[in-house]
Design an enzyme around this catalytic site. Structure first.
Site, short mmCIF file in Angstrom:
data_model
loop_
_atom_site.label_atom_id
_atom_site.label_comp_id
_atom_site.label_asym_id
_atom_site.label_seq_id
_atom_site.Cartn_x
_atom_site.Cartn_y
_atom_site.Cartn_z
N TRP A 140 0.85 -1.19 0.00
CA TRP A 140 0.00 0.00 0.00
C TRP A 140 0.88 1.24 0.00
O TRP A 140 2.09 1.13 0.27
CB TRP A 140 -0.91 0.00 1.24
CG TRP A 140 -2.18 0.77 1.00
CD1 TRP A 140 -2.53 1.98 1.52
CD2 TRP A 140 -3.26 0.37 0.16
NE1 TRP A 140 -3.75 2.37 1.04
CE2 TRP A 140 -4.23 1.40 0.19
CE3 TRP A 140 -3.51 -0.74 -0.67
CZ2 TRP A 140 -5.42 1.34 -0.55
CZ3 TRP A 140 -4.68 -0.80 -1.39
CH2 TRP A 140 -5.62 0.23 -1.32
N ASP A 196 0.22 11.13 -0.12
CA ASP A 196 -0.83 12.14 -0.03
C ASP A 196 -2.18 11.49 0.29
O ASP A 196 -2.29 10.27 0.35
CB ASP A 196 -0.91 12.92 -1.35
CG ASP A 196 -1.43 12.07 -2.50
OD1 ASP A 196 -1.02 10.89 -2.62
OD2 ASP A 196 -2.26 12.57 -3.27
N GLU A 199 -3.32 8.72 -1.78
CA GLU A 199 -2.50 7.51 -1.64
C GLU A 199 -1.68 7.21 -2.89
O GLU A 199 -1.42 6.06 -3.20
CB GLU A 199 -3.39 6.30 -1.31
CG GLU A 199 -4.48 6.60 -0.32
CD GLU A 199 -5.15 5.36 0.24
OE1 GLU A 199 -5.99 4.79 -0.48
OE2 GLU A 199 -4.84 4.97 1.38
N GLU A 200 -1.28 8.25 -3.61
CA GLU A 200 -0.58 8.02 -4.87
C GLU A 200 0.83 8.60 -4.91
O GLU A 200 1.70 8.04 -5.57
CB GLU A 200 -1.40 8.62 -6.03
CG GLU A 200 -2.71 7.89 -6.25
CD GLU A 200 -3.63 8.61 -7.22
OE1 GLU A 200 -4.59 7.98 -7.69
OE2 GLU A 200 -3.42 9.80 -7.48
N GLU A 424 -18.72 7.28 -4.59
CA GLU A 424 -17.49 8.07 -4.57
C GLU A 424 -17.46 9.07 -5.71
O GLU A 424 -17.10 10.23 -5.54
CB GLU A 424 -16.30 7.12 -4.68
CG GLU A 424 -14.94 7.78 -4.67
CD GLU A 424 -13.82 6.77 -4.83
OE1 GLU A 424 -13.67 6.21 -5.93
OE2 GLU A 424 -13.10 6.53 -3.84
#
Ligand SMILES: *[C@@H]1O[C@H](CO)[C@@H](O)[C@H](O)[C@H]1NC(C)=O
Ligand SMILES: *[C@@H]1O[C@H](CO)[C@@H](O)[C@H](O)[C@H]1NC(C)=O
Ligand SMILES: *[C@@H]1O[C@H](CO)[C@@H](O)[C@H](O)[C@H]1NC(C)=O
Ligand SMILES: *[C@@H]1O[C@H](CO)[C@@H](O)[C@H](O)[C@H]1NC(C)=O
Ligand SMILES: *[C@@H]1O[C@H](CO)[C@@H](O)[C@H](O)[C@H]1NC(C)=O
Length: 573
Positions: A140, A196, A199-200, A424
């Protein structure tokens, strides 16, 4: 007034409303749906969160494409900040049990060893856990350093309410130890890279830095309030350093906040809008140092961010350049092909509602050269200056900005399915709901945007009057003292130096390497200040009349502790 047809949530097919009554109707219908949708995603008794432990917030019940049946520290903390605000502002007194469950769940999750580390070696930066409170061990984007800051902000808000209501025992005995773990983590690691909020990108991120600053400020104030004075000066020092660093994200020539220091994108990102709404403090007025929603920088940034979506989403085509559009995370987004998000579009509305509340409290609007392009959307003849609330310019601007803000809610209304569920994303071409259904954060974002429109003012956190230090410390993070000793015999005229992987060791520069003292020859020594909690590589070098000889491979390695000092006893290789 612009007329928009919105019928879905209410089923009034064929009826045409003005935008503001459309938005009123949507909010009336959607508010209870959003609240119920949010609570359905919290264990143990939420109807869509079977298997989640008490107080655990699932991100979404969706288990395939995408699988969001996990609990993220960021999402959970933002959701519970919403719940804690509703409880402490007296909107919903039934939420106390949920809050107690959340505190208990997070106190357990904090202690769970995970791929980011243990409680004392970085584990607090772990972004997500399984919903039974065990560690998620797959690969992750970790660590993500906004989680501890957001969690402490939620708990500090509750702690301050408890203190106002004569429950200092619970604050001191139960809440403070949890809050302190998170704040110590923030104080010690804010100056290290982090993924960030999307999550990238692993770099430094505006949202993360902004919420870290807030948490340290309000944490220091809480510590003072309950007599935990030993942490106060350390938190204040780091809050100043973080605030200093926060300024560096501003891109003055282009008039927006660059969301991340890495990543190679434009940097136009909802990250920055979310930062502004989640660090709003009405007492700070339109202060630009903390990027308050009505600050000139945050308004300029809002325009640049919104405009970046006008031409890339087919559903935005044909909309006037001064009207609201659907917005997403960032224009380069390719996740699910890159679409507008409900929570991003609502965040724009919320920043504008927060700004309207703040102008009302300040009693005027100030237009600067920085915010001029934003205000020109609403009055082409506007010039820089301060417009008191008694002036017609103020009335014209605030009415137009309210209409503009409502436009973002109207977009969300238009693309919310008739049953009112918020996923989302919504498709950039068809407007159909997309990706994870019933995203808890989407529901929270609806509740906070609707609240701001209705005049809800959340508690201040101490943004008023904070001053950016005149110079930012070059190595702003916490430091430790280090002594390097190396045994090395040398010939006449030859000296021993050190250089390594951090600025304090001159970034591997043999020219600028640091000279060691030969006072205890053949032991050469140097005292130097190093960043705390950092993995550092280094080598000694010899210089004889300008000729450099490096130690043999591999590099020496040391990880500095969070505080205190280290002594390295090496032998020249
Ligand atoms: C807290 O305690 C003080 C002193 O006993 C009392 O005057 C005050 O009303 C109490 N406040 C609340 C909110 O219970
Ligand atoms: C203080 O708050 C805690 C947490 O909600 C609660 O369990 C406790 O009963 C409260 N104590 C008092 C005296 O109200
Ligand atoms: C650490 O702080 C310094 C000084 O503000 C800044 O130049 C640097 O980019 C920061 N690094 C990270 C990873 O935050
Ligand atoms: C390093 O600091 C220690 C403690 O202050 C001192 O005794 C020592 O002489 C210093 N060494 C050098 C090389 O300056
Ligand atoms: C290095 O040597 C000093 C004494 O010269 C000693 O006190 C210290 O513990 C040693 N450090 C390590 C890491 O071996």
């Amino acid at each position: 007034m612009r007329v928009i047809q919105f019928t879905a949530a209410l089923g009034f097919v064929g009826t045409v409303f003005s935008q503001s009554s459309t938005v009123d109707s949507f909010i009336a219908a959607e508010s209870p749906i959003a609240k119920a949708g949010l609570l359905a995603n919290i264990g143990p008794s939420g109807s869509k969160s079977a298997g989640a432990k008490a107080g655990v917030v699932i991100a979404s019940p969706s288990t395939v494409n995408p699988n969001y049946l996990y609990t993220w520290i960021r999402d959970s903390s933002l959701v519970f900040k919403t719940i804690i605000d509703q409880y402490t502002l007296g909107t919903d007194s039934s939420l106390r049990g949920q809050i107690d469950n959340f505190i208990n769940a997070e106190s357990i999750i904090q202690q769970v060893s995970n791929p980011s580390g243990t409680i004392s070696t970085g584990g607090l930066g772990e972004p997500k856990f399984n919903i039974d409170e065990t560690a998620f061990t797959g690969s992750w984007g970790r660590p993500q350093r906004d989680g501890p800051a957001l969690r402490s902000t939620a708990m500090i808000t509750f702690a301050n309410w408890l203190l106002d209501n004569n429950n200092s025992t619970f604050v001191t005995n139960t809440l403070w130890p949890i809050i302190k773990l998170d704040l110590d983590y923030v104080a010690n690691s804010w100056n290290q890279t982090s993924f960030d909020l999307w999550e990238e990108i692993s770099s430094s991120s505006f949202f993360t830095t902004a919420v870290q600053h807030r948490s340290l400020r309000e944490g220091s104030a809480l510590a003072t309030r309950i007599g935990q004075t030993s942490v106060v000066s350390g938190y204040n020092t780091q809050a100043d350093n973080v605030l200093c660093f926060l300024q560096s994200y501003w891109n003055p020539s282009a008039g927006y906040v660059t969301a991340n220091t890495g990543g190679g994108r434009s940097g136009k990102d909802s990250n920055t809008i979310l930062a502004s709404i989640h660090t709003w403090d009405i007492a700070a007025g339109c202060d630009a140092a903390t990027f308050q929603p009505c600050s000139d920088k945050a308004l300029s940034n809002l325009k640049v961010y919104v405009d970046s979506f006008r031409s890339i989403y087919p559903i935005n085509s044909g909309i006037a350049s001064t009207s609201a559009v659907a917005t997403g995370r960032y224009p380069e987004d390719v996740y699910f092909n890159g679409n507008p998000w409900y929570l991003c579009t609502l965040a724009v509305a919320e920043q504008l509602y927060d700004a309207l509340l703040t102008w009302n409290s300040v009693g005027s609007i100030t237009v600067t050269s920085t915010s001029l392009p934003f205000f020109q959307q609403f009055s082409s003849s506007i010039t820089a200056g301060t417009y008191a609330s008694s002036t017609s310019t103020y009335s014209t601007l605030t009415a137009a900005i309210k209409t503009y803000a409502d436009g973002f809610v109207a977009i969300v209304a238009k693309y919310t399915p008739s049953a009112g569920g918020l996923a989302e994303q919504f498709d950039k071409s068809s407007g159909a709901a997309l990706s994870a259904a019933d995203l808890t954060w989407s529901y929270a974002s609806a509740l906070t945007a609707f609240g701001a429109r209705a005049g809800v003012i959340t508690a201040s956190w101490g943004a008023k009057g904070v001053k950016v230090p005149t110079t930012c410390a070059p190595n702003a993070g916490p430091t430790v003292t280090a002594t390097f000793n190396v045994q090395a015999t040398t010939q006449l005229g030859e000296n021993i130096y050190i250089t390594g992987s951090v600025g304090a060791l001159q970034n591997w520069s043999p020219d600028n390497a640091l000279l060691l003292s030969s006072a205890n020859y053949p032991t050469w020594s140097l005292n130097v200040t190093l960043p705390a909690s950092t993995s550092i590589e280094y080598k000694y070098i010899r210089k004889l009349y300008g000729q450099v000889t490096w130690e043999s491979d591999p590099n020496n390695q040391v990880t500095t502790p969070a505080s205190g000092g280290i002594v390295q006893n090496d032998t020249w290789r």
